[in-house]
Design a protein around this motif. Structure first.
Motif, short mmCIF file in Angstrom:
data_model
loop_
_atom_site.label_atom_id
_atom_site.label_comp_id
_atom_site.label_asym_id
_atom_site.label_seq_id
_atom_site.Cartn_x
_atom_site.Cartn_y
_atom_site.Cartn_z
N SER A 297 0.83 -1.16 0.09
CA SER A 297 -0.07 0.18 0.15
C SER A 297 0.82 1.33 -0.11
O SER A 297 0.41 2.26 -0.62
CB SER A 297 -0.87 0.13 1.27
OG SER A 297 -0.47 -0.21 2.33
N ASP A 298 2.23 1.34 0.48
CA ASP A 298 2.90 2.22 0.58
C ASP A 298 3.37 2.67 -0.93
O ASP A 298 3.74 3.89 -1.08
CB ASP A 298 4.31 2.03 1.38
CG ASP A 298 4.29 1.84 2.88
OD1 ASP A 298 2.98 2.43 3.39
OD2 ASP A 298 4.97 1.44 3.82
N LEU A 299 3.23 1.72 -1.68
CA LEU A 299 3.64 2.10 -3.20
C LEU A 299 2.41 3.18 -3.79
O LEU A 299 3.14 3.79 -4.86
CB LEU A 299 3.65 0.76 -4.16
CG LEU A 299 4.80 -0.23 -3.83
CD1 LEU A 299 4.89 -1.25 -4.57
CD2 LEU A 299 6.28 0.54 -3.37
N GLY A 300 1.58 3.29 -3.34
CA GLY A 300 0.39 3.94 -3.81
C GLY A 300 0.79 5.51 -3.95
O GLY A 300 0.56 6.23 -4.70
N ARG A 301 1.52 5.73 -2.78
CA ARG A 301 2.21 6.97 -2.48
C ARG A 301 3.18 7.57 -3.44
O ARG A 301 3.58 8.65 -3.81
CB ARG A 301 2.64 7.33 -1.27
CG ARG A 301 1.51 7.50 -0.20
CD ARG A 301 1.96 7.84 1.38
NE ARG A 301 3.09 7.01 1.85
CZ ARG A 301 2.59 5.81 2.50
NH1 ARG A 301 1.41 5.80 2.83
NH2 ARG A 301 3.51 5.15 3.19
N MET A 302 3.68 6.29 -4.39
CA MET A 302 4.51 6.62 -5.31
C MET A 302 3.96 6.76 -6.57
O MET A 302 4.64 6.83 -7.59
CB MET A 302 5.76 5.71 -5.26
CG MET A 302 6.49 5.38 -3.94
SD MET A 302 7.61 4.23 -3.91
CE MET A 302 8.95 4.63 -5.02
N GLY A 303 2.58 6.67 -6.72
CA GLY A 303 2.14 6.83 -8.00
C GLY A 303 2.11 5.43 -8.75
O GLY A 303 1.59 5.45 -9.86
N ILE A 304 2.11 4.36 -7.91
CA ILE A 304 2.16 3.00 -8.48
C ILE A 304 0.83 2.29 -8.20
O ILE A 304 0.51 2.15 -6.88
CB ILE A 304 3.24 2.01 -7.96
CG1 ILE A 304 4.76 2.87 -8.37
CG2 ILE A 304 3.30 0.79 -8.54
CD1 ILE A 304 4.80 3.12 -9.75
N GLY A 305 0.26 1.81 -9.15
CA GLY A 305 -1.03 1.17 -8.79
C GLY A 305 -0.54 -0.58 -8.48
O GLY A 305 0.30 -1.03 -9.09
N VAL A 306 -1.24 -1.14 -7.45
CA VAL A 306 -1.01 -2.50 -6.92
C VAL A 306 -2.25 -3.16 -6.70
O VAL A 306 -2.80 -2.84 -6.40
CB VAL A 306 -0.34 -2.34 -5.58
CG1 VAL A 306 0.16 -3.77 -5.06
CG2 VAL A 306 0.71 -1.44 -5.53
N ARG A 307 -1.88 -4.35 -7.23
CA ARG A 307 -2.89 -5.40 -7.46
C ARG A 307 -2.64 -6.77 -6.75
O ARG A 307 -1.56 -7.28 -7.37
CB ARG A 307 -3.97 -5.57 -8.71
CG ARG A 307 -5.06 -6.62 -8.40
CD ARG A 307 -5.68 -6.95 -9.84
NE ARG A 307 -6.81 -7.76 -9.64
CZ ARG A 307 -7.99 -7.29 -9.54
NH1 ARG A 307 -8.26 -6.11 -9.49
NH2 ARG A 307 -8.98 -8.06 -9.11
N LEU A 308 -3.09 -7.15 -5.48
CA LEU A 308 -2.56 -8.35 -5.09
C LEU A 308 -3.16 -9.64 -5.74
O LEU A 308 -4.28 -9.51 -5.99
CB LEU A 308 -2.74 -8.54 -3.52
CG LEU A 308 -2.33 -9.67 -2.81
CD1 LEU A 308 -0.91 -9.80 -2.66
CD2 LEU A 308 -2.97 -9.69 -1.30
#
Length: 363
Positions: A297-308
């Motif tokens: 979830s921390d990657l979202g602050r870097m503008g990266i979308g994440v899907r588990l």
């Protein structure tokens, strides 16, 4: 067992040096079950030997108590070189090495108490000492009320508890476990592993176990040794090997245990080249506080979308362990920066490839 001449304890409970064992196949071709094994087993811990079928696990375990004498090399247990002993001397030494088996190996015509007493009788213990010792051991493994029953009346887990009590009867310093839980259901396996861990801690017993299940390693071991084709391909503390597996065989073993195997529908669409408006698939391993943190979830602050996509967080001894597969979307440079940041925090990251976003959402 004898100690070194200086009186100081040996550096390792078990030291194997250059162990080799050759068998003949059915067509007469020599097969190396063990091929130059060098291994130190530390005092007081639980070391697991894991590997695929035919890797040499059983041959290695049986070499430790010389049930199979190696063709080359030295086996030193608690400071005694077993390869230098004749059979009568070996029988005396084996009283300090307990062993439990996959299929229990109990005598059907002896009661629970009688099975536990057998090794003491063979060792020449006085009958007045045997009874109290058997009662003590049955209490330790939780079978006091089963003392007068016969093996046929016991469950698989109870039979294995009898086997453990029997192995502990002569107060060994080393316990060898030969696939001790592979014949048991998952809940009974957890109970037996908890018992082995408790015995290890309370008695200071060194435990060497072989298994083909990484779940057993995760549950109970301190150190793990991975065998393949009679050779050690990876070894170290369990947390290190789980979090940072180096050998492809180790990684394959971990896929099922960590839940990080790719779903087949996704694996068939994986590409080594970038996909237009696609995602980058990564496999992540982390242990300790890092595993419990909001890594993805921390990657979202870097503008990266994440899907588990797959994976789980579970316990590894007394600390959390995360094994995850995730799809990352965003600018290529941003994804590379995100992966670099995760690695800098101590996560093991394997880039699996590229895939279309519709394939990810369909999982």
């Amino acid at each position: 067992m004898t100690q070194q001449a200086t009186g100081a304890p040996p550096a390792s409970m078990v030291r194997l040096s250059g162990i080799a064992k050759i068998f003949q196949s059915k067509d007469g071709t020599p097969v190396a079950a063990l091929d130059g094994i060098d291994l130190d087993i530390p005092h007081g811990g639980i070391t697991a030997i894991v590997g695929p079928s035919g890797a040499g696990k059983s041959s290695l375990l049986r070499a430790v108590n010389m049930l199979e004498r190696p063709d080359a090399g030295r086996v030193v247990v608690d400071g005694t070189d077993l390869t230098m002993l004749d059979e009568p001397a070996l029988r005396r030494v084996r009283q300090s090495i307990g062993m439990i088996f996959q299929h229990f190996n109990l005598l059907a015509n002896r009661t629970v108490a009688g099975n536990v007493a057998l090794s003491l009788e063979l060792a020449g213990w006085n009958r007045d000492r045997i009874g109290p010792r058997v009662a003590e051991l049955l209490a330790l493994v939780g079978l006091t009320e089963k003392a007068g029953q016969y093996p046929a009346a016991l469950s698989g887990g109870q039979k294995q508890r009898v086997g453990i009590a029997r192995a502990l009867a002569p107060s060994p310093r080393l316990l060898l476990c030969d696939e001790a839980t592979s014949a048991l259901d998952p809940e009974t396996t957890r109970q037996i592993l908890a018992l082995i861990r408790r015995i290890n801690r309370e008695l200071g017993l060194t435990v060497l176990l072989i298994t083909h299940e990484m779940g057993v390693v995760r549950e109970v071991a301190d150190q793990v040794v991975v065998l393949e084709a009679g050779r050690i391909i990876e070894q170290g503390p369990v947390a290190t090997v789980f979090a940072h597996p180096r050998h492809p065989t180790t990684r394959r073993f971990l896929l099922g245990e960590t839940g990080t195997a790719l779903p087949p529908a996704l694996a068939t669409r994986l590409s080594s080249a970038p996909v237009q408006d696609g995602a980058v698939l990564i496999r992540l391993h982390a242990v300790g506080g890092l595993a419990a943190s909001p890594l993805l979830s921390d990657l979202g602050r870097m503008g990266i979308g994440v899907r588990l996509v797959a994976g789980r967080v579970q316990s590894l001894g007394d600390q959390p362990f995360a094994g995850l597969v995730a799809a990352l979307t965003g600018p290529a440079g941003g994804i590379n920066d995100a992966i670099h940041q995760l690695r800098a925090q101590g996560a093991e990251i394997e880039v699996l490839g590229h895939v279309a976003t519709d394939a990810v959402t369909a999982v």
